[in-house]
Design an enzyme around this catalytic site. Structure first.
Site, PDB file in Angstrom:
ATOM      1  N   HIS A   1       0.815  -1.223   0.000  1.00  0.00           N
ATOM      2  CA  HIS A   1       0.000   0.000   0.000  1.00  0.00           C
ATOM      3  C   HIS A   1       0.847   1.271   0.000  1.00  0.00           C
ATOM      4  O   HIS A   1       0.314   2.371  -0.105  1.00  0.00           O
ATOM      5  CB  HIS A   1      -0.936  -0.003   1.211  1.00  0.00           C
ATOM      6  CG  HIS A   1      -2.015  -1.038   1.092  1.00  0.00           C
ATOM      7  ND1 HIS A   1      -3.287  -0.737   0.686  1.00  0.00           N
ATOM      8  CD2 HIS A   1      -1.986  -2.377   1.272  1.00  0.00           C
ATOM      9  CE1 HIS A   1      -4.010  -1.849   0.645  1.00  0.00           C
ATOM     10  NE2 HIS A   1      -3.236  -2.860   0.999  1.00  0.00           N
TER      11      HIS A   1
ATOM     12  N   ASP B   1       3.651   9.565  -1.093  1.00  0.00           N
ATOM     13  CA  ASP B   1       2.469   8.804  -0.684  1.00  0.00           C
ATOM     14  C   ASP B   1       2.282   7.649  -1.645  1.00  0.00           C
ATOM     15  O   ASP B   1       2.419   7.837  -2.859  1.00  0.00           O
ATOM     16  CB  ASP B   1       1.229   9.724  -0.753  1.00  0.00           C
ATOM     17  CG  ASP B   1       0.229   9.419   0.353  1.00  0.00           C
ATOM     18  OD1 ASP B   1       0.168   8.260   0.789  1.00  0.00           O
ATOM     19  OD2 ASP B   1      -0.476  10.360   0.777  1.00  0.00           O
TER      20      ASP B   1
HETATM   21  C1  GDG Z   1      -1.923   4.105   3.080  1.00  0.00           C
HETATM   22  C2  GDG Z   1      -0.917   4.759   2.119  1.00  0.00           C
HETATM   23  C3  GDG Z   1      -2.602   4.574   0.302  1.00  0.00           C
HETATM   24  C4  GDG Z   1      -8.760  10.524   7.105  1.00  0.00           C
HETATM   25  N1  GDG Z   1      -9.272  11.363   8.031  1.00  0.00           N
HETATM   26  C5  GDG Z   1     -10.498  10.933   8.338  1.00  0.00           C
HETATM   27  C6  GDG Z   1     -10.771   9.821   7.591  1.00  0.00           C
HETATM   28  N2  GDG Z   1      -9.687   9.590   6.835  1.00  0.00           N
HETATM   29  C7  GDG Z   1      -9.556   8.503   5.874  1.00  0.00           C
HETATM   30  C8  GDG Z   1      -9.639   9.036   4.483  1.00  0.00           C
HETATM   31  C9  GDG Z   1      -8.876   7.973   3.692  1.00  0.00           C
HETATM   32  C10 GDG Z   1      -7.889   7.442   4.708  1.00  0.00           C
HETATM   33  O1  GDG Z   1      -8.284   7.896   5.971  1.00  0.00           O
HETATM   34  C11 GDG Z   1      -6.477   7.939   4.425  1.00  0.00           C
HETATM   35  O2  GDG Z   1      -5.990   7.263   3.311  1.00  0.00           O
HETATM   36  P1  GDG Z   1      -4.714   7.744   2.504  1.00  0.00           P
HETATM   37  O3  GDG Z   1      -4.648   6.976   1.257  1.00  0.00           O
HETATM   38  O4  GDG Z   1      -4.845   9.198   2.263  1.00  0.00           O
HETATM   39  O5  GDG Z   1      -3.435   7.510   3.425  1.00  0.00           O
HETATM   40  P2  GDG Z   1      -2.809   6.396   4.471  1.00  0.00           P
HETATM   41  O6  GDG Z   1      -3.624   6.262   5.676  1.00  0.00           O
HETATM   42  O7  GDG Z   1      -1.417   6.822   4.692  1.00  0.00           O
HETATM   43  O8  GDG Z   1      -2.871   5.000   3.671  1.00  0.00           O
HETATM   44  C12 GDG Z   1      -1.651   5.509   1.032  1.00  0.00           C
HETATM   45  C13 GDG Z   1      -3.477   3.821   1.276  1.00  0.00           C
HETATM   46  O9  GDG Z   1      -2.705   3.179   2.287  1.00  0.00           O
HETATM   47  C14 GDG Z   1      -4.297   2.751   0.577  1.00  0.00           C
HETATM   48  O10 GDG Z   1      -3.489   1.843  -0.110  1.00  0.00           O
HETATM   49  O11 GDG Z   1      -3.416   5.352  -0.557  1.00  0.00           O
HETATM   50  O12 GDG Z   1      -0.741   6.074   0.119  1.00  0.00           O
HETATM   51  O13 GDG Z   1      -0.047   5.643   2.815  1.00  0.00           O
HETATM   52  O14 GDG Z   1      -9.743   6.939   3.306  1.00  0.00           O
HETATM   53  O15 GDG Z   1     -10.966   9.158   4.123  1.00  0.00           O
HETATM   54  N3  GDG Z   1     -11.928   9.166   7.641  1.00  0.00           N
HETATM   55  C15 GDG Z   1     -12.860   9.633   8.514  1.00  0.00           C
HETATM   56  N4  GDG Z   1     -12.634  10.710   9.303  1.00  0.00           N
HETATM   57  C16 GDG Z   1     -11.473  11.376   9.244  1.00  0.00           C
HETATM   58  O16 GDG Z   1     -11.287  12.340   9.973  1.00  0.00           O
HETATM   59  N5  GDG Z   1     -14.031   9.024   8.590  1.00  0.00           N
END
Ligand code: GDG
Length: 726
Positions: A166, A367
């Site tokens: 990921h 990322d």
């Molecule tokens: C890893 C990789 C890759 C965030 N704040 C709230 C909330 N979120 C949710 C978002 C999103 C998730 O968290 C964050 O996902 P990201 O992809 O931006 O980043 P990582 O957590 O670092 O994830 C990344 C991912 O894995 C998948 O393969 O894309 O690059 O680092 O879904 O919506 N959700 C809620 N409240 C919040 O305040 N409900």
């Protein structure tokens, strides 16, 4: 979902279970995780009655069960406090996370972290081995479990194993900073399929496999061959539950239409997300364009993450201070420029925030993918906003119509913000329609389907190495020079067979070897564990040099016959050892006497006896003062005189070409046995060496891997036909 993807059952391994367990007042409380991946895997696991193995987040007591009914099996894997510290916070989040995000200076290194990581990965593999049925697909997730497939492959050589990473896979120059680079890579390459988010990461993984492990790589098919197996690598950009986000955005209550335009940032609080840099860019915008004062706000949600780790605490402090400084600098009595929330918000609230933001400012320093960018796009159901996206996020590889920025370049980010805030409706609509169309089409289910289909389709096999491969590996190295070619016999020139006397050349191998021997610019030495007499009889070719008994005896054209002076003293003792070993009397076990050394063969013994026979033989050999060495279903006993195939090779080249041999000739060595590792080691940096067959988990000092005896023949044919030097 396609038929193919539905077949067979699925066993998922990930660091965390799709539920979080807490112990409150002595009782276990379970909460289902809400992440997108969980919602995607949920239905398919239900349908195929699969299993999810992971850490429940708290330790369960023996016999304690999860107070949670799930439509598929949840298999909690307990971690001790020490393991949480070293495997999870240590190696996973302290070592691999920063390195894979290209922040090597933040990488912590501690052998205990690595040891625990290995141990926990093994436990995951063993749990999967206990649970998975023979045809199940075992799907490993993420950087916490890069080593699990290595152990699993030992336990289940024929298992179908897939992996999805990921986070980014870093470039070769960054990856090789890791002291355990080869081990991590070998673990991954024990899978059948390795999925990454982007084409760029696929290239990085192929580079590392080729340059760090000497694996053969097919860049057009994205395949890697290692240890006789082919591994498919592929870019599977993760999508989101588009309809889910769109639907929530439509339903979310109307917010009071704010007086200011909203720039939105949503991230876990992590140094990879570039939050301080983003705040600097926002401040720069306010500095440069006074007209935005009291007209725009930055809403930054930072979800607490890894908050026990000092680095994350430091980052939080830095952001707190920065927000304070910027607000202090620009705020007026009726306006605060940055609204900073250090907490998570409900999915409904998030939907409204996404929908109503005029600009999403998604500027991670690095990322894997970044789902926030995609969720913002899916939520743009009203007046379309603008996505400003870091070009260092995986999402940038496919979200072309975003305004892409270098997140380190504060001026450029401020410039992009200005452009976003002043973009006319027509352009905003064009860009958003294109972004939404793509994300709707390549959504989470599409991702799941394409990954599972790739994982379950027939086994991949790379074609045999071709002249083009040998050309690329050897042409510049040889460059018309004289060649000293060293070849092991059994398992290299002939397949391993039941009894050594049956190991005969194929006629085509004999012809290829004879063609090499005939060349004036090539001399060939066969280096074998067999006795000199035996190997000479088996090969039966004129003009070849032979090193028998792992090099204790050497003879060849233009060489003084050589017998290691200490070897003769061991002949009687070896005979005595052979007698003692002969008393083991296990059916199918026999001893091959080779003068000063011997080999105990147990290939024909019942398989369940192999381990016991090998152990006993090793013990007897050691008692008699010989060195035991594992070979293919055999244990060799060698006299302890510090002479091996490596010494033999150096003896031959020095005797034939003098002390400055490395200036005069090139050396190539091919072998399939552990005893050939001594030669690989001796020639490291001095020649090109090939390990034949083996396994991905095996560590070798050879320059390259080739898959089998047939590929050795192809190598010989290429060498026989190579252009002559001037
Ligand atoms: C890893 C990789 C890759 C965030 N704040 C709230 C909330 N979120 C949710 C978002 C999103 C998730 O968290 C964050 O996902 P990201 O992809 O931006 O980043 P990582 O957590 O670092 O994830 C990344 C991912 O894995 C998948 O393969 O894309 O690059 O680092 O879904 O919506 N959700 C809620 N409240 C919040 O305040 N409900």
């Amino acid at each position: 979902m396609s038929e193919q993807a539905r077949q067979n059952s699925l066993v998922v391994l990930s660091n965390r279970l799709p539920v979080t367990v807490r112990r409150a007042r002595g009782r276990l409380e379970v909460e289902r995780s809400s992440g997108g991946l969980v919602s995607a895997l949920d239905p398919i696991l239900q349908e195929v009655e699969g299993t999810w193995i992971g850490w429940p987040g708290t330790s369960l007591r023996p016999k304690e069960r999860l107070p949670f009914r799930s439509a598929y099996r949840l298999e909690p894997l307990n971690l001790t406090r020490n393991e949480v510290r070293h495997y999870y916070h240590g190696f996973s989040n302290g070592t691999l996370w920063p390195l894979f995000h290209s922040f090597p200076e933040r990488m912590r290194l501690d052998r205990r972290d690595w040891n625990n990581y290995e141990a926990v990965n093994e436990r995951f593999a063993e749990a999967a081995d206990r649970i998975a049925k023979p045809d199940d697909l075992i799907w490993i997730h993420d950087y916490h479990l890069t080593r699990a497939a290595g152990r699993l492959r030992q336990l289940r050589p024929a298992a179908r194993i897939a992996f999805f990473l990921h986070i980014p896979f870093p470039p070769y120059d960054v990856f090789r900073i890791l002291p355990w680079d080869r081990e991590v890579l070998r673990g991954l390459l024990c899978c059948d399929l390795v999925g990454l988010h982007c084409g760029g990461y696929v290239t990085n993984l192929l580079d590392c496999a080729e340059r760090l492990l000497g694996a053969r790589v097919d860049r057009s098919a994205n395949q890697i061959e290692l240890g006789g197996r082919t591994i498919q690598v592929g870019a599977f950009p993760l999508g989101i539950d588009f309809e889910g986000f769109e639907g929530r955005a439509r339903l979310a209550p109307e917010a009071q239409s704010p007086a200011e335009k909203v720039i939105l940032g949503v991230d876990r609080l992590d140094y990879t997300k570039g939050i301080p840099e983003r705040i600097h860019a926002f401040a720069e915008l306010l500095e440069r364009h006074r007209e935005y004062r009291e007209r725009i706000v930055l809403v930054q949600i930072a979800v607490p993450s890894r908050s026990q780790v000092t680095e994350y605490q430091d980052l939080k402090r830095e952001i707190d201070e920065l927000v304070g400084r910027v607000n202090g600098r620009f705020a007026t009595h009726r306006w605060t420029p940055i609204h900073y929330l250090y907490r998570s918000v409900s999915p409904e609230r998030l939907a409204a925030l996404y929908r109503d933001a005029d600009v999403a400012l998604v500027t991670p320093l690095r990322d894997g993918m970044n789902l926030v960018a995609k969720e913002y796009v899916a939520s743009q159901v009203a007046d379309p906003g603008v996505l400003v996206l870091s070009r260092l996020a995986g999402a940038a590889e496919t979200m072309y119509e975003s305004l892409q920025v270098n997140p380190y370049n504060v001026d450029a980010v401020a410039g992009a913000l200005h452009r976003a805030l002043t973009m006319d409706l027509a352009e905003r609509t064009d860009r958003m329609v294109a972004l939404r169309t793509r994300e709707r089409r390549f959504n989470l289910l599409g991702w799941l389907d394409s990954f599972l289909e790739a994982a379950r389709s027939s086994h991949y096999t790379m074609g045999p190495p071709t002249d083009r491969d040998f050309e690329a590996w050897l042409a510049r190295f040889l460059n018309g020079r004289q060649l000293a070619l060293f070849l092991d016999y059994d398992g290299t020139l002939t397949p391993i067979v039941e009894r050594p006397e049956e190991a005969r050349f194929s006629s085509s191998m004999r012809a290829a070897l004879a063609d090499c021997v005939r060349r004036r610019d090539t001399d060939v030495t066969i280096v074998s564990g067999r006795s000199l007499e035996d190997v000479m009889k088996m090969v039966d070719l004129k003009g070849v040099t032979f090193a028998g008994n792992h090099g204790l005896e050497i003879t060849g054209p233009g060489l003084e016959p050589f017998v290691h002076e200490d070897a003769v003293h061991f002949t009687d003792r070896a005979r005595e050892l052979a007698r003692r070993l002969g008393r083991m009397r296990t059916p199918g076990v026999w001893v091959e006497e080779k003068g000063p050394s011997l080999t105990v063969h147990y290939r024909s013994a019942p398989v369940e006896q192999h381990a016991r026979v090998a152990e006993l033989a090793r013990a007897r050999i050691q008692e008699a003062g010989f060195q035991p060495r594992d070979a293919h279903c055999a244990i060799e006993a060698r006299p302890p005189i510090g002479w091996d195939k490596g010494h033999a090779v150096l003896h031959v080249v020095r005797a034939r070409y003098g002390q400055n041999w490395s200036e005069r000739i090139r050396v190539i060595y091919a072998g399939d046995d552990d005893t050939d590792e001594d030669a690989f080691n001796a020639l490291a940096g001095m020649g090109i060496t090939f390990r034949v067959a083996g396994s991905a988990e095996m560590s070798t000092r050879a320059t390259r891997h080739i898959p089998n005896v047939e590929s050795v023949e192809a190598l010989l044919r290429w060498l026989a036909q190579r252009p002559e030097g001037e």
